[in-house]
Enzyme design. Structure first.
Site, PDB file in Angstrom:
ATOM      1  N   SER A 119       0.714  -1.271   0.032  1.00 31.44           N
ATOM      2  CA  SER A 119       0.111   0.035  -0.085  1.00 31.44           C
ATOM      3  C   SER A 119       0.886   1.217   0.256  1.00 31.44           C
ATOM      4  O   SER A 119       0.509   2.294  -0.212  1.00 31.44           O
ATOM      5  CB  SER A 119      -0.926   0.014   1.309  1.00 31.44           C
ATOM      6  OG  SER A 119      -1.638  -1.083   1.321  1.00 31.44           O
ATOM      7  N   HIS A 140      -1.224  -2.974  -6.932  1.00 35.88           N
ATOM      8  CA  HIS A 140      -2.017  -2.626  -5.815  1.00 35.88           C
ATOM      9  C   HIS A 140      -3.380  -2.468  -5.747  1.00 35.88           C
ATOM     10  O   HIS A 140      -4.132  -1.887  -6.508  1.00 35.88           O
ATOM     11  CB  HIS A 140      -1.773  -1.075  -5.406  1.00 35.88           C
ATOM     12  CG  HIS A 140      -2.362  -0.640  -4.129  1.00 35.88           C
ATOM     13  ND1 HIS A 140      -2.823   0.636  -3.827  1.00 35.88           N
ATOM     14  CD2 HIS A 140      -2.455  -1.485  -2.884  1.00 35.88           C
ATOM     15  CE1 HIS A 140      -3.222   0.562  -2.601  1.00 35.88           C
ATOM     16  NE2 HIS A 140      -3.051  -0.516  -1.914  1.00 35.88           N
ATOM     17  N   GLU A 152      -4.261   0.106  -8.934  1.00 36.51           N
ATOM     18  CA  GLU A 152      -3.230   0.878  -9.150  1.00 36.51           C
ATOM     19  C   GLU A 152      -1.955   0.356  -9.564  1.00 36.51           C
ATOM     20  O   GLU A 152      -1.438  -0.682  -8.993  1.00 36.51           O
ATOM     21  CB  GLU A 152      -2.790   1.722  -7.810  1.00 36.51           C
ATOM     22  CG  GLU A 152      -3.495   2.998  -7.467  1.00 36.51           C
ATOM     23  CD  GLU A 152      -3.122   3.469  -6.262  1.00 36.51           C
ATOM     24  OE1 GLU A 152      -2.648   4.881  -6.222  1.00 36.51           O
ATOM     25  OE2 GLU A 152      -3.181   3.048  -5.160  1.00 36.51           O
ATOM     26  N   ASN A 190      -3.964   5.962  -1.372  1.00 33.23           N
ATOM     27  CA  ASN A 190      -3.678   6.032   0.239  1.00 33.23           C
ATOM     28  C   ASN A 190      -2.899   7.331   0.530  1.00 33.23           C
ATOM     29  O   ASN A 190      -3.021   7.570   1.745  1.00 33.23           O
ATOM     30  CB  ASN A 190      -2.800   4.806   0.710  1.00 33.23           C
ATOM     31  CG  ASN A 190      -3.642   3.465   0.596  1.00 33.23           C
ATOM     32  OD1 ASN A 190      -4.799   3.435   1.192  1.00 33.23           O
ATOM     33  ND2 ASN A 190      -3.182   2.438   0.356  1.00 33.23           N
TER      34      ASN A 190
HETATM   35  P1  NAD Z   1      -3.194  -9.594   6.160  1.00 34.54           P
HETATM   36  O1  NAD Z   1      -2.435  -9.578   7.751  1.00 34.54           O
HETATM   37  O2  NAD Z   1      -4.452  -9.948   6.184  1.00 34.54           O
HETATM   38  O3  NAD Z   1      -2.400 -10.932   5.548  1.00 34.54           O
HETATM   39  C1  NAD Z   1      -0.913 -10.963   5.339  1.00 34.54           C
HETATM   40  C2  NAD Z   1      -0.447 -12.296   5.173  1.00 34.54           C
HETATM   41  O4  NAD Z   1       0.784 -12.429   4.771  1.00 34.54           O
HETATM   42  C3  NAD Z   1      -0.772 -13.379   6.382  1.00 34.54           C
HETATM   43  O5  NAD Z   1      -1.695 -14.420   5.819  1.00 34.54           O
HETATM   44  C4  NAD Z   1       0.649 -13.864   6.810  1.00 34.54           C
HETATM   45  O6  NAD Z   1       0.646 -14.896   7.436  1.00 34.54           O
HETATM   46  C5  NAD Z   1       1.470 -13.720   5.432  1.00 34.54           C
HETATM   47  N1  NAD Z   1       2.850 -13.608   5.474  1.00 34.54           N
HETATM   48  C6  NAD Z   1       3.344 -13.030   6.380  1.00 34.54           C
HETATM   49  N2  NAD Z   1       4.912 -13.016   6.153  1.00 34.54           N
HETATM   50  C7  NAD Z   1       4.737 -13.943   5.038  1.00 34.54           C
HETATM   51  C8  NAD Z   1       5.782 -14.772   4.407  1.00 34.54           C
HETATM   52  N3  NAD Z   1       7.289 -14.450   4.921  1.00 34.54           N
HETATM   53  N4  NAD Z   1       5.769 -15.899   3.399  1.00 34.54           N
HETATM   54  C9  NAD Z   1       4.385 -15.870   3.217  1.00 34.54           C
HETATM   55  N5  NAD Z   1       3.339 -15.314   3.700  1.00 34.54           N
HETATM   56  C10 NAD Z   1       3.741 -14.260   4.646  1.00 34.54           C
HETATM   57  O7  NAD Z   1      -2.886  -8.397   5.411  1.00 34.54           O
HETATM   58  P2  NAD Z   1      -3.483  -7.807   4.071  1.00 34.54           P
HETATM   59  O8  NAD Z   1      -4.363  -6.860   4.760  1.00 34.54           O
HETATM   60  O9  NAD Z   1      -3.866  -8.887   3.196  1.00 34.54           O
HETATM   61  O10 NAD Z   1      -2.325  -7.020   3.568  1.00 34.54           O
HETATM   62  C11 NAD Z   1      -1.180  -7.614   2.602  1.00 34.54           C
HETATM   63  C12 NAD Z   1      -0.541  -6.742   1.827  1.00 34.54           C
HETATM   64  O11 NAD Z   1      -1.650  -5.889   0.950  1.00 34.54           O
HETATM   65  C13 NAD Z   1      -0.020  -5.683   2.550  1.00 34.54           C
HETATM   66  O12 NAD Z   1       1.111  -5.125   2.020  1.00 34.54           O
HETATM   67  C14 NAD Z   1      -0.945  -4.612   2.592  1.00 34.54           C
HETATM   68  O13 NAD Z   1      -0.485  -3.126   2.455  1.00 34.54           O
HETATM   69  C15 NAD Z   1      -1.757  -4.281   1.160  1.00 34.54           C
HETATM   70  N6  NAD Z   1      -2.909  -4.084   1.114  1.00 34.54           N
HETATM   71  C16 NAD Z   1      -3.897  -4.037   2.134  1.00 34.54           C
HETATM   72  C17 NAD Z   1      -5.129  -3.409   1.888  1.00 34.54           C
HETATM   73  C18 NAD Z   1      -6.292  -3.606   2.896  1.00 34.54           C
HETATM   74  O14 NAD Z   1      -7.290  -3.068   2.954  1.00 34.54           O
HETATM   75  N7  NAD Z   1      -6.020  -4.442   3.912  1.00 34.54           N
HETATM   76  C19 NAD Z   1      -5.477  -2.933   0.489  1.00 34.54           C
HETATM   77  C20 NAD Z   1      -4.637  -2.891  -0.447  1.00 34.54           C
HETATM   78  C21 NAD Z   1      -3.118  -3.393  -0.045  1.00 34.54           C
END
Ligand code: NAD
Length: 291
Positions: A119, A140, A152, A190
């Site tokens: 993000s 993104h 994005e 963001n």
């Molecule tokens: P989340 O906490 O729901 O999921 C993250 C996952 O990554 C977890 O299941 C965790 O076990 C896994 N993980 C961590 N380290 C790892 C590794 N070394 N190898 C494999 N898996 C691993 O988080 P999320 O909300 O899904 O966010 C994930 C990404 O997406 C982030 O970069 C976040 O900024 C981005 N993002 C989030 C949103 C949102 O609204 N939540 C929107 C757009 C982008």
């Protein structure tokens, strides 16, 4: 290069949504996470979300079962590395993401495109540690992935045009719309959204309004479909804080100072919906404000 197979690292709320839409668009998907429990939970979530689409008449039962069969859960990063395109969607932490790309490198095909769903973290910096900065970009998605129309696409300084075009084709195959963003902290959505959420937390912190009055004000007064605090809980307060820190550090302007109350919630482990508590408590029938 036409993309056929896509590997996703991180099967959390974003990773499972990305797997969902890619599989429905007939890509072969490998979905990776750290534990079998996370993978099982992701597949169960995808199954449930697709079932809702079947019931709503958006997809057929056959499309659902075909799509589910196209997703291969795997604990081995090596399986992800063999894909045409990798989308990293792990926790929003630069160290974690760097370690993932470091571990992927030895097993990548020469043409594999690497992307991150980050993000806010610098695409150019993540790319610079790999052997292929020209084949690296930001991909993104918005949350919830099956519902939101925008993706994005963020070019790092070295990203080449072929890489951009290959990713754009994937976005179009999903029936989504791409917005092109330059690689500056938090990109477009963001950069604008998070300071608004952070300001809503300051408004709560300074006692200007309650959780309920802040959310109602923005829903009814600014026509937002969700209030900012409700939305923060939905995104994850740890993710919101991480993005504010990237804006604050990357742009060095005090207007991006994360609200101490946001930090406090994250310190408490009250991360929003995913932990059942944030600005609202989700453990009962209806969400109850926690302040
Ligand atoms: P989340 O906490 O729901 O999921 C993250 C996952 O990554 C977890 O299941 C965790 O076990 C896994 N993980 C961590 N380290 C790892 C590794 N070394 N190898 C494999 N898996 C691993 O988080 P999320 O909300 O899904 O966010 C994930 C990404 O997406 C982030 O970069 C976040 O900024 C981005 N993002 C989030 C949103 C949102 O609204 N939540 C929107 C757009 C982008």
């Amino acid at each position: 290069m036409a993309i056929k197979s896509i590997g996703i690292v991180g099967a959390g709320q974003m990773g499972n949504g990305i797997a969902h839409v890619l599989a429905l668009a007939k890509y072969d998907v490998v979905l990776n996470d750290l534990t079998q429990d996370s993978l099982d939970a992701a597949i169960a979530r995808i199954d449930k979300n697709m079932e809702r689409q079947v019931k709503g008449g958006k997809i057929s039962a056959a499309e659902k079962s075909d799509a589910l069969a196209r997703i291969t859960p795997s604990l081995a990063l090596r399986d992800v590395a063999q894909s045409d395109l990798v989308i990293e969607a792990a926790t929003e932490n630069e160290g974690i993401k760097q370690k993932i790309f470091d571990a992927l490198l030895p097993d990548l095909k020469p043409d594999t495109i690497l992307t991150s769903n980050t993000s806010s973290i610098s695409i150019t910096r993540l790319a610079s540690r790999t052997d292929r900065p020209e084949k690296f970009m930001g991909f993104h998605f918005m949350n919830p992935v099956p519902v939101m129309q925008l993706v994005e696409l963020i070019r790092g300084i070295a990203t080449d045009q072929d890489t951009y075009k290959a990713c754009l084709e994937v976005v179009e195959a999903l029936g989504k719309t791409a917005a092109s963003a330059e690689d500056f902290p938090a990109f477009i959505v963001n950069r604008i959204l998070m300071p608004m959420i952070n300001e809503a937390v300051y408004t709560l912190y300074e006692g200007v309004g309650s959780v309920q009055s802040i959310d109602s004000s923005m829903k009814l007064g600014a026509n937002h479909p969700m209030g900012p605090l409700e939305l923060a809980d939905f995104i994850g307060l740890d993710t919101c804080l991480a993005i504010m820190n990237v804006l604050h550090d990357g742009l060095a302007d005090t207007k991006y100072r994360p609200c101490p109350l946001l930090t406090k919630y994250v310190e408490a482990g009250w991360l929003g919906r995913k932990t059942q508590r944030g600005f609202y408590d989700y453990r009962g029938e209806t969400p109850v404000p926690t302040r």
